[in-house]
Design a protein around this motif. Structure first.
Motif, PDB file in Angstrom:
ATOM      1  N   ILE A  72       0.568  -1.223  -0.213  1.00 42.80           N
ATOM      2  CA  ILE A  72       0.297  -0.024  -0.071  1.00 42.80           C
ATOM      3  C   ILE A  72       0.778   1.398  -0.450  1.00 42.80           C
ATOM      4  N   LEU A  73       2.376   1.199   0.940  1.00 43.07           N
ATOM      5  CA  LEU A  73       2.620   2.590   0.607  1.00 43.07           C
ATOM      6  C   LEU A  73       3.237   2.545  -0.591  1.00 43.07           C
ATOM      7  N   GLU A  76       0.712   4.053  -3.098  1.00 39.87           N
ATOM      8  CA  GLU A  76       0.196   5.240  -2.697  1.00 39.87           C
ATOM      9  C   GLU A  76       1.284   6.096  -3.225  1.00 39.87           C
ATOM     10  N   SER A 207      -2.353   6.339   1.893  1.00 38.55           N
ATOM     11  CA  SER A 207      -2.210   4.552   2.049  1.00 38.55           C
ATOM     12  C   SER A 207      -3.067   4.308   3.008  1.00 38.55           C
TER      13      SER A 207
END
Lengths: 222, 213
Positions: A72-73, A76, A207
């Motif tokens: 996710i990090l 994003e 995120s």
């Protein structure tokens, strides 16, 4: 006070907006007042580069220890980088209209930036064409690293080899030497830091939202 | 690794098809230009040549991973380390593209004339281009093979990644066309070599992760 950097971002950006429009700037032919765009256009690319570096860093960490959080990090962060790049292209285009008389010219620096955006656009297409989450995460992490390695020469190496209208190309100094006096430095460096911090802030918020969505989704499944 | 290379070579089903592909594309170009009753000017000649090479490269390399069956990938997995596989694939694709490019160039010169003034530089540039295309596209085809709509993805992922290389290649080959001294294209050639090395190194490092899935 662990969120001091967000406060700093707000202060620096308010300062950039106020001082950027009010402080004296050197009178240069053609550029005139548009030189103030330097505080908005150039920091976008700085912010984009830093946030994309962060994205690659998370991708590498994902490949070492695969967790949804790292995916996710990196996703994003890459999206924020694309946003910064698009804003950079837009501000650059407006600037070009008032100085070169056209929205877009066939210039290596401009084309390089546009192609780099295409490379990252392909990253989003790639992500959307997987159904399996783990496979999507791993393969887009691989592509993200690969894309970074091929996109960065487009920004920082190739334009310098050819002649270009854009400053920082064809052996020109980027901006430091002739179009930046001490007054402008007082605004420019804070602007770079402020916009970069804002990029990280955006990526963090995005995120968190994505992580929450994932949690809600998992709860629904259970 | 040599053995792996031989494995690739043995199933060169794509080769004849690709040769025909390049041949017919060149011929179509010739026919469309001869309608106008003449040979294309040098810049158009150059641009057309690289576009033909670009498309045949994408088509040729896409075969590499897309046609691989799952069972055979598993079989390789038990035999050799992933680094050997990617290096062998890159080497095979580079040779394949080099062969295609040289055959294509010969045909192209035959039907559309030869404005090249510095042949050594031009052929060297084509060789560098084949190597660069091969190392970029091999990993991209590996990535695309994992996804659902691989053929579209191959083009979408591959083209933007190849553009920086392509710009340099076209510039150097334009220099070769104009018969400029070697010094004029030296820095571009060095950048090309550096770009090839970066792309090759990144593929080498990343392929083991791709392979596991």
């Amino acid at each position: 006070m662990k969120n001091w950097w967000k406060g700093l971002a707000v202060v620096l950006l308010l300062y950039t907006a106020a001082a950027g429009f009010l402080m004296p700037v050197p009178r240069l032919a053609i550029l005139n007042e548009t030189i103030r765009n330097l505080y908005f256009h150039v920091p976008m690319w700085f912010g984009m580069t830093f946030i994309l570096i962060a994205s690659v860093y998370y991708s590498i960490r994902y490949l070492r220890t695969p967790t949804p959080q790292l995916d996710i990090l990196s996703h994003e962060a890459a999206k924020t980088g694309i946003l910064m790049g698009c804003v950079g292209l837009a501000t650059g285009s407006i600037w070009a209209k008032y100085t070169w008389g056209t929205w877009w010219t066939n210039d290596p620096k401009l084309n390089g930036a546009a192609i780099a955006m295409l490379i990252y656009g392909a990253y989003l297409v790639l992500r959307s064409s997987f159904t399996d989450e783990q496979q999507r995460a791993r393969i887009s992490a691989i592509y993200n690293i690969f894309a970074f390695a091929t996109a960065m020469p487009l920004f920082y190496i190739l334009p310098r080899l050819t002649d270009s209208l854009h400053p920082g190309a064809g052996g020109n100094p980027a901006f430091a030497k002739y179009d930046l006096d001490d007054n402008m430095r007082l605004v420019f460096y804070p602007a770079v830091i402020g916009w970069t911090l804002l990029a990280f802030w955006l990526a963090q918020v995005a995120s968190r939202i994505a992580a929450l969505k994932l949690k809600v989704y998992e709860k629904q499944l259970a | 690794m040599l053995k792996d290379f031989r494995l690739e070579w043995r199933q060169r089903a794509a080769l004849n098809g690709m040769l025909l592909y390049v041949g017919s594309t060149v011929f179509v170009c010739f026919l469309s230009f001869s309608l106008k009753g003449g040979l294309p000017p040098a810049p158009a000649w150059n641009a057309l040549f690289w576009i033909i090479l670009l498309f045949s490269a994408v088509n040729a390399v896409a075969k590499g991973f897309l046609q691989e069956s799952r069972g055979r990938m598993l079989y390789y997995y038990t035999l050799v380390p992933p680094q050997a596989v990617i290096l062998a694939k890159i080497a095979y694709n580079a040779l394949l593209l080099l062969g295609l490019a040289l055959v294509g160039l010969a045909l192209y010169v035959l039907v559309l004339g030869n404005p090249v003034q510095n042949t050594a530089l031009f052929v060297g540039n084509v060789a560098l281009g084949a190597l660069g295309f091969a190392s970029t596209l091999t990993l991209v085809s590996g990535i695309a093979a994992k996804a659902a709509n691989s053929n579209t993805l191959m083009v979408v992922l591959g083209f933007p990644l190849m553009i920086p290389m392509l710009l340099l290649l076209i510039k150097v080959s334009k220099n070769a066309l104009d018969g400029l001294e070697f010094e004029a294209s030296q820095s571009s050639l060095l950048t090309l070599v550096a770009l090839n090395l970066i792309v090759g190194a990144v593929s080498y490092l990343l392929f083991p992760f791709l392979w596991r899935s």
